[in-house]
Design a protein around this motif. Structure first.
Motif, PDB file in Angstrom:
ATOM      1  N   VAL A 193       0.858  -1.180   0.000  1.00  0.00           N
ATOM      2  CA  VAL A 193       0.000   0.000   0.000  1.00  0.00           C
ATOM      3  C   VAL A 193       0.895   1.231   0.000  1.00  0.00           C
ATOM      4  CG1 VAL A 193      -1.781   1.250   1.279  1.00  0.00           C
ATOM      5  CG2 VAL A 193      -1.824  -1.251   1.194  1.00  0.00           C
ATOM      6  N   LYS A 194       0.574   2.185  -0.850  1.00  0.00           N
ATOM      7  CA  LYS A 194       1.394   3.394  -0.976  1.00  0.00           C
ATOM      8  C   LYS A 194       1.192   4.305   0.234  1.00  0.00           C
ATOM      9  CE  LYS A 194       2.780   2.151  -5.042  1.00  0.00           C
ATOM     10  NZ  LYS A 194       3.719   1.090  -5.020  1.00  0.00           N
ATOM     11  N   THR A 195       2.174   4.307   1.127  1.00  0.00           N
ATOM     12  CA  THR A 195       2.185   5.191   2.297  1.00  0.00           C
ATOM     13  C   THR A 195       3.592   5.752   2.405  1.00  0.00           C
ATOM     14  OG1 THR A 195       2.836   3.422   3.796  1.00  0.00           O
ATOM     15  CG2 THR A 195       0.468   3.796   3.532  1.00  0.00           C
ATOM     16  N   ASP A 196       3.790   6.684   3.283  1.00  0.00           N
ATOM     17  CA  ASP A 196       5.121   7.257   3.454  1.00  0.00           C
ATOM     18  C   ASP A 196       6.094   6.180   3.937  1.00  0.00           C
ATOM     19  OD1 ASP A 196       4.280   9.719   2.562  1.00  0.00           O
ATOM     20  OD2 ASP A 196       3.783  10.434   4.558  1.00  0.00           O
ATOM     21  N   ALA A 197       6.248   6.016   5.214  1.00  0.00           N
ATOM     22  CA  ALA A 197       7.202   5.049   5.741  1.00  0.00           C
ATOM     23  C   ALA A 197       6.524   3.934   6.520  1.00  0.00           C
ATOM     24  CB  ALA A 197       8.209   5.764   6.632  1.00  0.00           C
ATOM     25  N   LEU A 198       5.206   3.826   6.442  1.00  0.00           N
ATOM     26  CA  LEU A 198       4.491   2.846   7.260  1.00  0.00           C
ATOM     27  C   LEU A 198       4.658   1.410   6.777  1.00  0.00           C
ATOM     28  CD1 LEU A 198       1.175   4.758   7.949  1.00  0.00           C
ATOM     29  CD2 LEU A 198       3.150   4.478   9.446  1.00  0.00           C
ATOM     30  N   ARG A 199       4.890   1.200   5.490  1.00  0.00           N
ATOM     31  CA  ARG A 199       5.068  -0.121   4.899  1.00  0.00           C
ATOM     32  C   ARG A 199       3.911  -1.053   5.274  1.00  0.00           C
ATOM     33  NH1 ARG A 199      10.862  -2.412   4.485  1.00  0.00           N
ATOM     34  NH2 ARG A 199       9.550  -3.747   3.239  1.00  0.00           N
ATOM     35  N   ILE A 200       2.788  -0.834   4.664  1.00  0.00           N
ATOM     36  CA  ILE A 200       1.603  -1.658   4.875  1.00  0.00           C
ATOM     37  C   ILE A 200       1.457  -2.595   3.683  1.00  0.00           C
ATOM     38  CG2 ILE A 200      -0.910  -1.639   5.102  1.00  0.00           C
ATOM     39  CD1 ILE A 200      -0.591   1.126   6.439  1.00  0.00           C
ATOM     40  N   GLU A 201       1.210  -3.865   3.966  1.00  0.00           N
ATOM     41  CA  GLU A 201       1.024  -4.869   2.925  1.00  0.00           C
ATOM     42  C   GLU A 201      -0.336  -5.523   3.060  1.00  0.00           C
ATOM     43  OE1 GLU A 201       4.201  -7.684   3.437  1.00  0.00           O
ATOM     44  OE2 GLU A 201       5.717  -6.311   2.647  1.00  0.00           O
ATOM     45  N   LYS A 202      -1.076  -5.577   1.955  1.00  0.00           N
ATOM     46  CA  LYS A 202      -2.292  -6.389   1.906  1.00  0.00           C
ATOM     47  C   LYS A 202      -1.874  -7.749   1.371  1.00  0.00           C
ATOM     48  CE  LYS A 202      -6.063  -4.509   0.290  1.00  0.00           C
ATOM     49  NZ  LYS A 202      -6.977  -3.764  -0.609  1.00  0.00           N
ATOM     50  N   ILE A 203      -2.282  -8.807   2.066  1.00  0.00           N
ATOM     51  CA  ILE A 203      -1.843 -10.154   1.730  1.00  0.00           C
ATOM     52  C   ILE A 203      -3.058 -11.036   1.454  1.00  0.00           C
ATOM     53  CG2 ILE A 203      -0.503 -12.156   2.487  1.00  0.00           C
ATOM     54  CD1 ILE A 203       0.829 -10.224   4.540  1.00  0.00           C
ATOM     55  N   ARG A 204      -3.072 -11.653   0.277  1.00  0.00           N
ATOM     56  CA  ARG A 204      -4.141 -12.580  -0.080  1.00  0.00           C
ATOM     57  C   ARG A 204      -3.508 -13.959  -0.275  1.00  0.00           C
ATOM     58  NH1 ARG A 204      -6.572 -14.102  -5.006  1.00  0.00           N
ATOM     59  NH2 ARG A 204      -5.296 -12.592  -6.123  1.00  0.00           N
ATOM     60  N   PHE A 205      -3.740 -14.828   0.703  1.00  0.00           N
ATOM     61  CA  PHE A 205      -3.147 -16.165   0.685  1.00  0.00           C
ATOM     62  C   PHE A 205      -3.936 -17.118  -0.204  1.00  0.00           C
ATOM     63  CE2 PHE A 205      -1.676 -14.533   4.806  1.00  0.00           C
ATOM     64  CZ  PHE A 205      -0.331 -14.862   4.752  1.00  0.00           C
ATOM     65  N   ASP A 206      -3.237 -18.035  -0.863  1.00  0.00           N
ATOM     66  CA  ASP A 206      -3.890 -19.146  -1.540  1.00  0.00           C
ATOM     67  C   ASP A 206      -4.532 -20.028  -0.468  1.00  0.00           C
ATOM     68  OD1 ASP A 206      -2.817 -18.203  -3.917  1.00  0.00           O
ATOM     69  OD2 ASP A 206      -1.291 -19.786  -4.067  1.00  0.00           O
ATOM     70  N   ALA A 207      -5.584 -20.738  -0.836  1.00  0.00           N
ATOM     71  CA  ALA A 207      -6.271 -21.607   0.127  1.00  0.00           C
ATOM     72  C   ALA A 207      -5.325 -22.655   0.705  1.00  0.00           C
ATOM     73  CB  ALA A 207      -7.462 -22.275  -0.533  1.00  0.00           C
ATOM     74  N   ASP A 208      -4.366 -23.126  -0.103  1.00  0.00           N
ATOM     75  CA  ASP A 208      -3.450 -24.170   0.358  1.00  0.00           C
ATOM     76  C   ASP A 208      -2.113 -23.615   0.856  1.00  0.00           C
ATOM     77  OD1 ASP A 208      -2.531 -23.346  -2.113  1.00  0.00           O
ATOM     78  OD2 ASP A 208      -2.162 -25.375  -2.861  1.00  0.00           O
TER      79      ASP A 208
END
Length: 110
Positions: free
Chosen positions: A37-52
């Motif tokens: 995710v575009k932020t200054d220095a926060l470094r946020i990640e959206k994570i979508r895991f595979d079912a397995d």
């Protein structure tokens, strides 16, 4: 920052999602799609895991805060382990712990 005698440094906040996002990148080594995710220095990640994906449900469904550590074994010592130390890429080990209801990822690069 100190934690059980080892240095720790903030790395990112990981937010699990089940919805695809434009611009996410697939990482086959962890069976997950990640969008920084575009932020200054926060470094946020959206994570979508595979079912397995080879992770416990807690890791797949709970937001976590990640810290780079100089000693993974020292960082997790005495903590409630959610996912034991695991190596998915050579030289990168990580583990997830629960500290008073907060999911924490510690990882080391060695």
């Amino acid at each position: 920052m100190k934690n059980t005698g080892c240095d720790v440094a903030y790395d990112h906040i990981g937010i699990p999602t089940i919805h695809p996002s434009e611009g996410e990148v697939y990482h086959p080594d962890i069976c997950a799609h990640i969008l920084s995710v575009k932020t200054d220095a926060l470094r946020i990640e959206k994570i979508r895991f595979d079912a397995d994906a080879p992770f416990p449900d807690d890791v797949k469904t709970r937001t976590h805060v990640a810290f780079k550590v100089d000693s993974l074994s020292e960082a997790i010592f005495g903590k409630q382990i959610v996912m034991p130390p695991t190596e998915f890429k050579p030289g990168i080990r990580f583990a997830f712990v629960d500290i008073e209801g907060v999911l924490i990822e510690f990882f080391e690069i060695g």
